[in-house]
Design a protein around this motif. Structure first.
Motif, PDB file in Angstrom:
ATOM      1  N   MET A  18     -21.926 -20.968  23.789  1.00 22.23           N
ATOM      2  CA  MET A  18     -21.464 -20.434  25.064  1.00 22.23           C
ATOM      3  C   MET A  18     -22.072 -19.046  25.310  1.00 22.23           C
ATOM      4  SD  MET A  18     -19.742 -22.727  26.505  1.00 22.23           S
ATOM      5  CE  MET A  18     -19.047 -21.737  27.839  1.00 22.23           C
ATOM      6  N   GLY A  19     -22.184 -18.251  24.250  1.00 26.71           N
ATOM      7  CA  GLY A  19     -22.745 -16.913  24.397  1.00 26.71           C
ATOM      8  C   GLY A  19     -24.204 -16.950  24.802  1.00 26.71           C
ATOM      9  N   PHE A  20     -24.979 -17.836  24.179  1.00 31.02           N
ATOM     10  CA  PHE A  20     -26.399 -17.919  24.502  1.00 31.02           C
ATOM     11  C   PHE A  20     -26.624 -18.582  25.855  1.00 31.02           C
ATOM     12  CE2 PHE A  20     -26.818 -17.186  19.947  1.00 31.02           C
ATOM     13  CZ  PHE A  20     -27.874 -16.276  19.929  1.00 31.02           C
ATOM     14  N   ALA A  21     -25.737 -19.459  26.259  1.00 28.01           N
ATOM     15  CA  ALA A  21     -25.911 -20.162  27.534  1.00 28.01           C
ATOM     16  C   ALA A  21     -25.629 -19.260  28.725  1.00 28.01           C
ATOM     17  CB  ALA A  21     -25.000 -21.382  27.585  1.00 28.01           C
ATOM     18  N   GLN A  22     -24.910 -18.169  28.489  1.00 30.37           N
ATOM     19  CA  GLN A  22     -24.501 -17.314  29.604  1.00 30.37           C
ATOM     20  C   GLN A  22     -25.566 -16.314  30.018  1.00 30.37           C
ATOM     21  OE1 GLN A  22     -20.841 -15.578  28.331  1.00 30.37           O
ATOM     22  NE2 GLN A  22     -19.685 -17.478  28.478  1.00 30.37           N
ATOM     23  N   LYS A  23     -26.647 -16.212  29.273  1.00 36.55           N
ATOM     24  CA  LYS A  23     -27.668 -15.229  29.636  1.00 36.55           C
ATOM     25  C   LYS A  23     -29.042 -15.714  29.191  1.00 36.55           C
ATOM     26  CE  LYS A  23     -26.592 -12.713  25.379  1.00 36.55           C
ATOM     27  NZ  LYS A  23     -26.184 -11.427  24.810  1.00 36.55           N
ATOM     28  N   ASP A  24     -30.023 -15.205  29.893  1.00 36.03           N
ATOM     29  CA  ASP A  24     -31.402 -15.528  29.556  1.00 36.03           C
ATOM     30  C   ASP A  24     -31.824 -14.592  28.431  1.00 36.03           C
ATOM     31  OD1 ASP A  24     -33.991 -16.415  29.524  1.00 36.03           O
ATOM     32  OD2 ASP A  24     -34.622 -15.198  31.224  1.00 36.03           O
ATOM     33  N   PHE A  25     -31.825 -15.098  27.217  1.00 31.91           N
ATOM     34  CA  PHE A  25     -32.074 -14.226  26.079  1.00 31.91           C
ATOM     35  C   PHE A  25     -33.445 -14.477  25.464  1.00 31.91           C
ATOM     36  CE2 PHE A  25     -31.240 -18.011  23.749  1.00 31.91           C
ATOM     37  CZ  PHE A  25     -31.783 -17.829  22.495  1.00 31.91           C
ATOM     38  N   GLN A  26     -33.859 -13.541  24.633  1.00 32.76           N
ATOM     39  CA  GLN A  26     -35.074 -13.691  23.842  1.00 32.76           C
ATOM     40  C   GLN A  26     -34.847 -13.030  22.499  1.00 32.76           C
ATOM     41  OE1 GLN A  26     -39.095 -11.434  24.232  1.00 32.76           O
ATOM     42  NE2 GLN A  26     -39.420 -13.310  25.412  1.00 32.76           N
ATOM     43  N   GLY A  27     -35.494 -13.564  21.478  1.00 31.88           N
ATOM     44  CA  GLY A  27     -35.371 -12.986  20.153  1.00 31.88           C
ATOM     45  C   GLY A  27     -36.703 -12.982  19.440  1.00 31.88           C
ATOM     46  N   ILE A  28     -36.825 -12.108  18.443  1.00 27.57           N
ATOM     47  CA  ILE A  28     -38.016 -12.058  17.602  1.00 27.57           C
ATOM     48  C   ILE A  28     -37.558 -12.072  16.150  1.00 27.57           C
ATOM     49  CG2 ILE A  28     -40.115 -10.816  16.978  1.00 27.57           C
ATOM     50  CD1 ILE A  28     -40.031  -9.454  19.687  1.00 27.57           C
ATOM     51  N   ALA A  29     -37.983 -13.087  15.416  1.00 30.21           N
ATOM     52  CA  ALA A  29     -37.652 -13.197  13.995  1.00 30.21           C
ATOM     53  C   ALA A  29     -38.897 -12.888  13.176  1.00 30.21           C
ATOM     54  CB  ALA A  29     -37.130 -14.595  13.678  1.00 30.21           C
ATOM     55  N   TYR A  30     -38.731 -12.074  12.147  1.00 24.35           N
ATOM     56  CA  TYR A  30     -39.847 -11.697  11.272  1.00 24.35           C
ATOM     57  C   TYR A  30     -39.706 -12.446   9.951  1.00 24.35           C
ATOM     58  CZ  TYR A  30     -40.575  -7.869  14.572  1.00 24.35           C
ATOM     59  OH  TYR A  30     -40.804  -7.139  15.705  1.00 24.35           O
ATOM     60  N   TYR A  31     -40.779 -13.101   9.545  1.00 25.33           N
ATOM     61  CA  TYR A  31     -40.773 -13.882   8.306  1.00 25.33           C
ATOM     62  C   TYR A  31     -41.825 -13.367   7.338  1.00 25.33           C
ATOM     63  CZ  TYR A  31     -38.089 -17.382  10.930  1.00 25.33           C
ATOM     64  OH  TYR A  31     -37.144 -18.037  11.677  1.00 25.33           O
ATOM     65  N   LYS A  32     -41.522 -13.479   6.057  1.00 24.28           N
ATOM     66  CA  LYS A  32     -42.498 -13.172   5.010  1.00 24.28           C
ATOM     67  C   LYS A  32     -42.691 -14.419   4.156  1.00 24.28           C
ATOM     68  CE  LYS A  32     -41.540  -8.212   4.729  1.00 24.28           C
ATOM     69  NZ  LYS A  32     -41.158  -7.079   3.846  1.00 24.28           N
ATOM     70  N   SER A  33     -43.903 -14.629   3.688  1.00 22.12           N
ATOM     71  CA  SER A  33     -44.177 -15.794   2.848  1.00 22.12           C
ATOM     72  C   SER A  33     -44.377 -15.359   1.404  1.00 22.12           C
ATOM     73  CB  SER A  33     -45.421 -16.547   3.348  1.00 22.12           C
ATOM     74  OG  SER A  33     -46.584 -15.756   3.222  1.00 22.12           O
ATOM     75  N   ASN A  34     -43.979 -16.220   0.500  1.00 28.97           N
ATOM     76  CA  ASN A  34     -44.165 -15.981  -0.928  1.00 28.97           C
ATOM     77  C   ASN A  34     -44.667 -17.281  -1.551  1.00 28.97           C
ATOM     78  OD1 ASN A  34     -44.077 -14.787  -3.503  1.00 28.97           O
ATOM     79  ND2 ASN A  34     -41.989 -15.531  -3.840  1.00 28.97           N
ATOM     80  N   THR A  35     -45.881 -17.259  -2.083  1.00 28.84           N
ATOM     81  CA  THR A  35     -46.502 -18.460  -2.627  1.00 28.84           C
ATOM     82  C   THR A  35     -46.666 -18.365  -4.134  1.00 28.84           C
ATOM     83  OG1 THR A  35     -47.733 -18.830  -0.574  1.00 28.84           O
ATOM     84  CG2 THR A  35     -48.547 -19.944  -2.540  1.00 28.84           C
ATOM     85  N   ASN A  36     -46.236 -19.414  -4.815  1.00 28.73           N
ATOM     86  CA  ASN A  36     -46.429 -19.517  -6.258  1.00 28.73           C
ATOM     87  C   ASN A  36     -47.788 -20.168  -6.497  1.00 28.73           C
ATOM     88  OD1 ASN A  36     -46.161 -19.746  -9.024  1.00 28.73           O
ATOM     89  ND2 ASN A  36     -44.787 -21.505  -8.927  1.00 28.73           N
ATOM     90  N   VAL A  37     -48.781 -19.375  -6.877  1.00 27.53           N
ATOM     91  CA  VAL A  37     -50.152 -19.866  -7.007  1.00 27.53           C
ATOM     92  C   VAL A  37     -50.298 -20.765  -8.233  1.00 27.53           C
ATOM     93  CG1 VAL A  37     -52.565 -19.188  -7.292  1.00 27.53           C
ATOM     94  CG2 VAL A  37     -51.047 -17.826  -5.852  1.00 27.53           C
ATOM     95  N   ASP A  38     -50.961 -21.904  -8.041  1.00 23.82           N
ATOM     96  CA  ASP A  38     -51.243 -22.847  -9.119  1.00 23.82           C
ATOM     97  C   ASP A  38     -52.384 -22.300  -9.965  1.00 23.82           C
ATOM     98  OD1 ASP A  38     -51.702 -24.964 -10.779  1.00 23.82           O
ATOM     99  OD2 ASP A  38     -52.380 -26.355  -9.230  1.00 23.82           O
ATOM    100  N   THR A  39     -52.088 -21.860 -11.184  1.00 21.86           N
ATOM    101  CA  THR A  39     -53.127 -21.247 -12.026  1.00 21.86           C
ATOM    102  C   THR A  39     -54.178 -22.250 -12.492  1.00 21.86           C
ATOM    103  OG1 THR A  39     -51.733 -21.563 -14.005  1.00 21.86           O
ATOM    104  CG2 THR A  39     -51.591 -19.442 -12.863  1.00 21.86           C
TER     105      THR A  39
END
Length: 275
Positions: A18-39
């Motif tokens: 209901m909160g998101f439906a009541q307004k035209d919103f925008q968001g920005i999510a920041y992600y970081k990646s972590n990879t376990n390298v196959d030796t």
């Protein structure tokens, strides 16, 4: 107790929707990646440990990145953020690895459309496809990511078998050398929050009743480090339009042929030594 938990979650979802439906919103999510390298891709036990360690560290510098997902109720745009490590350095090897990494991705949930801006060995492509439909299995497991309570979901999917260890042949269970399979099936583990009730997530992941804040696929985990809701300056979410239009299936065939070509070249140059 289970009924009460389900009731609380349903109530939280209703209030959030209901909160998101009541307004035209925008968001920005920041992600970081972590990879376990196959030796094994760096000589396994045949390489000097110190040299192997340095190579793995350099590889992680190239693989571990920061991404942004700009989203609204229907659309999203996911791209890697430029950092000191993403530009220069690494030379030809970095450029080759970037060709095998996904470029910026635009998702339209309503149209179930995925458009990817992709550079592949100096050529620009515009990959157009439907959003992949994953058969998500919902669980009752929960954990907190930052300030957001999240629930866990899992799925299986087939992905390209791309990586530094896949440019050469490997011994199978019988000791015979064989080419790596072009694809592999992996398990996807995702954590989503009902506090942000949109069907979005990093990369081409979507389809859960809340924003995906963490996803683990094979050896890589993407985790959300920060979310900015309704930034002061809105960011335009636009689908990329430059490049040769190609379907996902045709692009995957192109990558497969390039992988086969590179394996052949490495075998000829190195006598099939470990890469």
């Amino acid at each position: 107790m289970k009924y009460i938990k389900e009731l609380v979650l349903a109530s939280a979802l209703f209030v959030s929707i209901m909160g998101f439906a009541q307004k035209d919103f925008q968001g920005i999510a920041y992600y970081k990646s972590n990879t376990n390298v196959d030796t094994q891709g760096f000589g396994g036990g045949d390489m000097d440990p110190e040299r192997q360690k340095r190579m793995v560290e350099r590889m992680k510098e190239m693989l571990d990145k920061t991404y942004t997902l700009t989203f609204n109720q229907i659309e999203s745009f996911y791209k890697v953020e430029e950092t000191e490590n993403s530009g220069g350095g690494g030379g030809r090897w970095r450029g080759m690895m970037n060709s095998f990494s996904n470029g910026p991705q635009y998702k339209n949930i309503k149209a179930k459309q995925l458009i990817q801006d992709q550079e592949f060995f100096g050529k620009q492509f515009l990959i157009k496809d439907e959003l992949p439909n994953l058969d998500w299995k919902m669980t009752n497991e929960s954990k907190k990511i930052g300030e957001y309570m999240c629930l866990k979901a899992t799925a299986k999917r087939t992905v390209p078998n791309v990586g530094p260890g896949n440019f050469r042949r490997r011994p199978n269970a019988d000791g015979q050398m064989e080419e790596p399979a072009p694809t592999k099936e992996v398990e996807v583990e995702a954590w989503y929050t009902l506090k942000i009730p949109i069907n979005q997530g990093p990369g081409d992941y979507w389809g859960l009743p809340g924003l995906i804040l963490e996803v683990t696929v094979d050896r890589t985990t993407l985790y959300c480090s920060k979310i900015v809701m309704n930034p002061a300056e809105k960011v335009a979410i636009e689908a990329p339009s430059k490049g040769k239009e190609i379907s996902r299936a045709d692009y995957d065939d192109l990558v497969k042929k390039k992988m086969e070509e590179m394996r052949s070249q490495f075998s000829e140059r190195a006598g099939d030594r470990r890469f």
